[in-house]
Design a protein around this motif. Structure first.
Motif, PDB file in Angstrom:
ATOM      1  N   ILE A  56     -10.569 -12.401   0.364  1.00 20.12           N
ATOM      2  CA  ILE A  56     -11.963 -12.055   0.046  1.00 20.12           C
ATOM      3  C   ILE A  56     -12.081 -10.948  -0.989  1.00 20.12           C
ATOM      4  O   ILE A  56     -13.147 -10.730  -1.526  1.00 20.12           O
ATOM      5  N   THR A  57     -10.986 -10.240  -1.285  1.00 16.36           N
ATOM      6  CA  THR A  57     -11.138  -9.140  -2.245  1.00 16.36           C
ATOM      7  C   THR A  57     -10.479  -9.429  -3.589  1.00 16.36           C
ATOM      8  O   THR A  57     -10.844  -8.831  -4.587  1.00 16.36           O
ATOM      9  N   ASP A  87     -15.564  -7.681  23.410  1.00 17.46           N
ATOM     10  CA  ASP A  87     -16.886  -7.703  24.043  1.00 17.46           C
ATOM     11  C   ASP A  87     -16.832  -7.209  25.481  1.00 17.46           C
ATOM     12  O   ASP A  87     -17.855  -6.921  26.084  1.00 17.46           O
ATOM     13  N   PHE A  92      -1.448  11.100  23.884  1.00 19.67           N
ATOM     14  CA  PHE A  92      -1.865   9.895  23.177  1.00 19.67           C
ATOM     15  C   PHE A  92      -3.265   9.498  23.639  1.00 19.67           C
ATOM     16  O   PHE A  92      -3.911  10.220  24.399  1.00 19.67           O
ATOM     17  N   GLY A 128     -19.864  -5.716  11.360  1.00 20.38           N
ATOM     18  CA  GLY A 128     -18.760  -6.677  11.354  1.00 20.38           C
ATOM     19  C   GLY A 128     -17.616  -6.298  12.266  1.00 20.38           C
ATOM     20  O   GLY A 128     -16.724  -7.090  12.505  1.00 20.38           O
ATOM     21  N   ASP A 129     -17.640  -5.067  12.792  1.00 21.23           N
ATOM     22  CA  ASP A 129     -16.499  -4.560  13.561  1.00 21.23           C
ATOM     23  C   ASP A 129     -16.951  -4.152  14.967  1.00 21.23           C
ATOM     24  O   ASP A 129     -17.994  -3.520  15.126  1.00 21.23           O
ATOM     25  N   LEU A 130     -16.160  -4.549  15.968  1.00 22.90           N
ATOM     26  CA  LEU A 130     -16.539  -4.248  17.362  1.00 22.90           C
ATOM     27  C   LEU A 130     -15.655  -3.174  17.988  1.00 22.90           C
ATOM     28  O   LEU A 130     -15.804  -2.864  19.158  1.00 22.90           O
ATOM     29  N   ILE A 144     -12.899   2.284  20.378  1.00 22.70           N
ATOM     30  CA  ILE A 144     -12.122   3.334  21.028  1.00 22.70           C
ATOM     31  C   ILE A 144     -12.013   4.557  20.116  1.00 22.70           C
ATOM     32  O   ILE A 144     -12.285   5.689  20.527  1.00 22.70           O
ATOM     33  N   ILE A 202      -6.576 -12.238   5.162  1.00 17.59           N
ATOM     34  CA  ILE A 202      -7.996 -12.550   4.965  1.00 17.59           C
ATOM     35  C   ILE A 202      -8.562 -11.596   3.922  1.00 17.59           C
ATOM     36  O   ILE A 202      -9.299 -11.987   3.009  1.00 17.59           O
ATOM     37  N   ASN A 203      -8.176 -10.337   4.041  1.00 14.86           N
ATOM     38  CA  ASN A 203      -8.650  -9.334   3.097  1.00 14.86           C
ATOM     39  C   ASN A 203      -8.256  -9.712   1.674  1.00 14.86           C
ATOM     40  O   ASN A 203      -9.045  -9.571   0.743  1.00 14.86           O
ATOM     41  N   PHE A 207     -17.035 -13.504  14.326  1.00 14.47           N
ATOM     42  CA  PHE A 207     -15.750 -14.212  14.238  1.00 14.47           C
ATOM     43  C   PHE A 207     -15.881 -15.734  14.365  1.00 14.47           C
ATOM     44  O   PHE A 207     -15.232 -16.348  15.200  1.00 14.47           O
ATOM     45  N   LYS A 261       0.812  -1.212   0.000  1.00 12.66           N
ATOM     46  CA  LYS A 261       0.000   0.000   0.000  1.00 12.66           C
ATOM     47  C   LYS A 261       0.852   1.271   0.000  1.00 12.66           C
ATOM     48  O   LYS A 261       0.335   2.370   0.005  1.00 12.66           O
ATOM     49  N   ILE A 321      -5.295 -10.226   9.269  1.00 11.05           N
ATOM     50  CA  ILE A 321      -6.398  -9.467   8.677  1.00 11.05           C
ATOM     51  C   ILE A 321      -6.093  -9.117   7.216  1.00 11.05           C
ATOM     52  O   ILE A 321      -6.945  -9.251   6.338  1.00 11.05           O
ATOM     53  N   LEU A 355     -10.630  -2.475  10.867  1.00 10.38           N
ATOM     54  CA  LEU A 355     -10.025  -3.574  10.118  1.00 10.38           C
ATOM     55  C   LEU A 355     -10.136  -3.364   8.607  1.00 10.38           C
ATOM     56  O   LEU A 355     -11.134  -2.833   8.130  1.00 10.38           O
ATOM     57  N   THR A 356      -9.125  -3.797   7.887  1.00 11.01           N
ATOM     58  CA  THR A 356      -9.159  -3.715   6.419  1.00 11.01           C
ATOM     59  C   THR A 356     -10.360  -4.470   5.873  1.00 11.01           C
ATOM     60  O   THR A 356     -10.905  -4.120   4.832  1.00 11.01           O
ATOM     61  N   THR A 357     -10.736  -5.538   6.568  1.00  9.48           N
ATOM     62  CA  THR A 357     -11.850  -6.349   6.093  1.00  9.48           C
ATOM     63  C   THR A 357     -13.188  -5.647   6.324  1.00  9.48           C
ATOM     64  O   THR A 357     -14.002  -5.546   5.411  1.00  9.48           O
ATOM     65  N   THR A 358     -13.409  -5.133   7.537  1.00 10.04           N
ATOM     66  CA  THR A 358     -14.709  -4.531   7.840  1.00 10.04           C
ATOM     67  C   THR A 358     -14.864  -3.173   7.161  1.00 10.04           C
ATOM     68  O   THR A 358     -15.980  -2.726   6.893  1.00 10.04           O
ATOM     69  N   ALA A 391     -11.779  -1.376  26.992  1.00 14.71           N
ATOM     70  CA  ALA A 391     -11.371  -0.102  26.397  1.00 14.71           C
ATOM     71  C   ALA A 391     -10.650   0.770  27.428  1.00 14.71           C
ATOM     72  O   ALA A 391      -9.597   1.349  27.145  1.00 14.71           O
ATOM     73  N   ALA A 428     -12.908 -12.602  10.073  1.00  8.69           N
ATOM     74  CA  ALA A 428     -12.591 -11.180  10.212  1.00  8.69           C
ATOM     75  C   ALA A 428     -13.817 -10.317  10.460  1.00  8.69           C
ATOM     76  O   ALA A 428     -13.731  -9.096  10.452  1.00  8.69           O
ATOM     77  N   PHE A 429     -14.974 -10.930  10.646  1.00  9.06           N
ATOM     78  CA  PHE A 429     -16.188 -10.156  10.883  1.00  9.06           C
ATOM     79  C   PHE A 429     -16.910 -10.693  12.110  1.00  9.06           C
ATOM     80  O   PHE A 429     -16.882 -11.894  12.371  1.00  9.06           O
ATOM     81  N   VAL A 430     -17.551  -9.801  12.837  1.00 10.77           N
ATOM     82  CA  VAL A 430     -18.396 -10.220  13.958  1.00 10.77           C
ATOM     83  C   VAL A 430     -19.375 -11.264  13.413  1.00 10.77           C
ATOM     84  O   VAL A 430     -19.914 -11.059  12.329  1.00 10.77           O
ATOM     85  N   PHE A 482      -7.326  -0.748  28.380  1.00 13.13           N
ATOM     86  CA  PHE A 482      -6.422  -0.589  27.249  1.00 13.13           C
ATOM     87  C   PHE A 482      -5.822   0.819  27.249  1.00 13.13           C
ATOM     88  O   PHE A 482      -4.623   0.999  27.046  1.00 13.13           O
ATOM     89  N   GLN A 538       3.386   1.283  22.636  1.00 11.96           N
ATOM     90  CA  GLN A 538       2.395   1.489  23.699  1.00 11.96           C
ATOM     91  C   GLN A 538       1.126   0.690  23.404  1.00 11.96           C
ATOM     92  O   GLN A 538       0.565   0.041  24.286  1.00 11.96           O
ATOM     93  N   LEU A 539       0.668   0.746  22.153  1.00  9.51           N
ATOM     94  CA  LEU A 539      -0.553   0.025  21.783  1.00  9.51           C
ATOM     95  C   LEU A 539      -0.362  -1.483  21.962  1.00  9.51           C
ATOM     96  O   LEU A 539      -1.211  -2.168  22.521  1.00  9.51           O
TER      97      LEU A 539
END
Lengths: 499, 222
Positions: free
Chosen positions: A154-155, A485, B72, B112-114, B117, A150-151, A217, A41, A147, B163-166, A490, A213-215, A493, A391-392
């Protein structure tokens, strides 16, 4: 048409390419491996190649408009430490009926990781591990994380088939390499056991990984799959057995299930954590009656992706940083980048010196290695954005740990040990991991590196049919927590992003 | 500026929610956004002024510092929480029309995405700029966006995906909204999203961080 001349590993080849072809595509089309963690990309700048008379270019952003000559980077074989056996289960040799397919049968255990593949070749008559080889996952050029893979499936039309073939091809390359070197017939390879994350296992068997990759999952399959080697067109005995070990959920794959099943923990350890830091971070809290687990989307920062001068645990990677520009590299060669354990050391050092503040703020990028000391003439830096990525990643892991602890009403004091899996666990310095808050305070003393447990699990499965029982016991006691869930996640995190 | 509003501005900017909150350590024991807003109202300061002279500039500073990489996600989240504590006192004045909202912003993480944040941060920053927020939560399909738009005609819509997918689900949602109400302004955001993708799916605006969204909305409202 333009002429493209490629220099790679001392060999020269040339080809005609149509006008306005993207250089990265042209290189890949000719079967050369280029590491492109962002998937082409143009955002990571890691697919650099040298173009004669022009210098280094980012190949995914470069359009071929004339005859050109390029030089690809030296191929470096992934260097991950072999599995460690000290804390692994020992089982009696019983490779099962497939071993009767040959008079001198061999088996192969494969750890199919998102970034790295490890192959272990075993003589089934004795159970001896003859050879281990590791290579980069050839799918890496389609993106660093599951991800993006998977993308791709599917694409892109035929995307799943492309990614599946990439795996089969690299399997076959390794299999034929081994049979040739050992002077045995492919028919002597009769049993192959594979561990990996759920996405990789779907792709390997040609099953659409899209739903992962989608809810909500939901994997298409989790159970153990046994297929004939001929079905996957593998270069071995066509009647040979290929066993794909069972997974628990979309983000707790056979690599984790078999990894936990492979452990023989110290008997005194009643409650302990198992963490596999790879491209994702899976965490399990093992108690007397249940195994609580979750997957933390740590991202591939500790594998070097998304880090400006980050790289995998390959030759020339700074894997230990002692401070004051003292460091060690893998293979003791001049440094070309920093891998996960080196990053953790560096951040810990920058925190101590105050160059990075406790909230992760860093005024300017920090020079780790000046250009004249580096292995490729490019200075190695750590940037303010790298600190944010770390950090993430570390917060995802430590928040996962905290949420499992809360689930079980246990505290750090109740945890007897932390079994740290993954190649990176071998190099990681405990005090650095604690300093940056990757491991909660009080746990660093309890860290036990256990190496590539997914590979160990696959080896046990090849050697002994009895391993199945431990795998199903593990699966039965596993309790999965979906972190996205969890109401608390959050906030946890966010708070845990501080150092 | 009024001393109370200056203190409130500081509390929100540095994420001091209330007096008992331990965060940030250097404001320990001091009044937070919750107490300071009540004190400002008790002192007869107009709710509109509380919003315009304390909350909006505080969140503006937060957005600026975030885009300059000085703070941040955690600090931003704490500021958003402090703003929320202040907003709780101001809500009745929005309802009674004593504070004029700049518009309505409907936001959700797509089907599709949860991941929420990023979505929450944008929502709070936009709220801190004086907009009314309708937060549809996560895993939101086109139908729910359309329903929210029929209840809030003229609202601006924000779509989020991590996500790239959602992210690919954004296209379908944009198409359905534009089909039903072509004039609806739609913003998209999230880690994998970029301007090219925004244009490709026919959305109206993309920004790499929350401040861009706020600036764009404020231009719309002015």
């Amino acid at each position: 048409m333009h002429k493209l001349t490629i220099h790679s590993a001392g060999k020269v080849s040339s080809a005609n390419v149509s006008r306005e072809t993207i250089l990265l595509d042209a290189i890949r089309y000719r079967g050369f491996m280029i590491y492109a963690p962002c998937g082409g990309k143009g955002s990571c700048g890691k697919c650099e190649v040298y173009v004669r008379d022009e210098g280094y270019v980012t190949s995914c952003l470069y359009t071929i408009e004339e005859d050109i000559e390029i030089v690809l980077p030296e191929p470096v074989e992934a260097n991950i430490l072999a599995a460690q056996y000290e804390y692994s289960r020992i089982l009696p040799l019983s490779p099962g009926p497939a071993s009767r397919l040959s008079d001198s049968p061999y088996g192969v255990a494969i750890d199919l990781g998102t970034t790295t593949l490890a192959f272990h070749f075993i003589r089934l008559a004795t159970g001896t591990l003859l050879e281990t080889s590791t290579v980069l996952n050839p799918q890496a050029k389609y993106g660093a994380d599951v991800i993006s893979r998977i993308n791709y499936c599917i694409t892109v039309p035929e995307g799943l088939l492309t990614l599946q073939s990439e795996l089969i091809d690299v399997f076959n390359l390794q299999l034929s390499h081994f049979t040739e070197k050992s002077n045995i017939s492919p028919d002597d390879i009769v049993k192959i056991c594979i561990c990996g994350n759920t996405t990789m296992l779907h792709i390997l068997l040609g099953v659409n990984p899209g739903p992962l990759a989608f809810v909500p999952f939901t994997p298409v399959f989790c159970e153990e799959r046994i297929v004939r080697a001929s079905e996957l067109k593998l270069f071995c005995n066509p009647l040979g057995e290929v066993k794909v070990l069972p997974s628990l959920a979309a983000y707790i794959g056979a690599d984790i299930v078999a990894g936990i099943a492979s452990l023989a923990p110290v008997p005194a350890h009643k409650n302990f954590l198992f963490i596999d830091v790879g491209t994702n971070g899976e965490i399990a809290l093992i108690t007397a009656d249940r195994i609580w687990c979750c997957a933390a989307a740590a991202g591939p920062a500790f594998e070097g992706a998304n880090i400006e001068h980050g790289m995998g645990a390959l030759q020339g990677a700074i894997n230990i940083y002692y401070g004051q520009n003292n460091f060690q590299t893998i293979g003791d060669t001049p440094p070309v980048g920093i891998c996960g354990s080196g990053l953790i050391d560096l951040v810990a050092d920058l925190l101590r010196s105050g160059y990075v503040s406790a909230d992760g703020y860093m005024e300017e990028k920090f020079l780790v290695v000046p250009s004249e000391r580096s292995g490729n003439g490019t200075a190695i830096y750590i940037t303010p954005k790298d600190i944010r990525e770390i950090q993430l990643a570390k917060s995802a892991i430590v928040s996962g740990i905290n949420i499992l602890l809360r689930r079980t009403s246990l505290t750090v004091d109740n945890i007897d040990a932390l079994y740290l899996a993954g190649g990176f666990g071998n190099y990681i310095r405990k005090e650095s991991a604690e300093a940056i808050g990757l491991i909660p305070t009080g746990l660093s003393e309890k860290v036990i590196p256990v190496g590539n447990t997914s590979g160990t699990g696959a080896i046990l499965a090849v050697r002994s049919e009895k391993f199945d029982r431990y795998v199903s016991e593990t699966l039965d006691s596993m309790e999965y927590t979906e972190l996205s869930d969890d109401e608390d996640f959050a906030l946890q995190f966010a708070i845990n992003m501080g150092f | 500026m009024n001393e109370k509003l200056a203190k409130l501005l500081e509390a929100v900017e540095y994420g001091k929610v209330d007096q008992k909150s331990p965060y940030p350590p250097n404001l320990k024991g001091m009044d937070g956004a919750h107490e300071l807003t009540q004190q400002a109202l008790d002192a007869g300061i107009r709710p509109q002024d509380i919003l315009e002279e304390a909350l909006i500039p505080a969140m503006g500073n937060v957005g600026r510092k975030f885009s300059e990489n000085k703070i941040f996600v955690p600090q931003m989240l704490m500021s958003a929480k402090a703003m929320g504590a202040s907003m709780a006192h101001l809500k009745p004045f929005f309802a009674s029309g004593k504070i004029k909202s700049r518009g309505t912003f409907v936001i959700g993480t797509v089907k599709g995405d949860l991941h929420d944040i990023g979505k929450n941060l944008v929502a709070m920053m936009v709220e801190g700029a004086g907009w009314t927020i309708v937060d549809l939560g996560v895993d939101v399909d086109a139908g729910r966006f359309l329903e929210a738009l029929s209840k809030n005609p003229g609202a601006v819509v924000g779509l989020s995906a991590l996500l790239t997918t959602t992210m690919t689900n954004m296209g379908e949602i944009v198409a359905k909204i534009k089909e039903s109400t072509p004039d609806t302004v739609i913003m998209v955001g999230g880690a994998p999203v970029n301007m090219d993708f925004c244009r490709k799916i026919g959305a109206d605006f993309y920004a790499p961080e929350p401040r861009g969204a706020v600036d764009f909305l404020n231009q719309l409202a002015s």
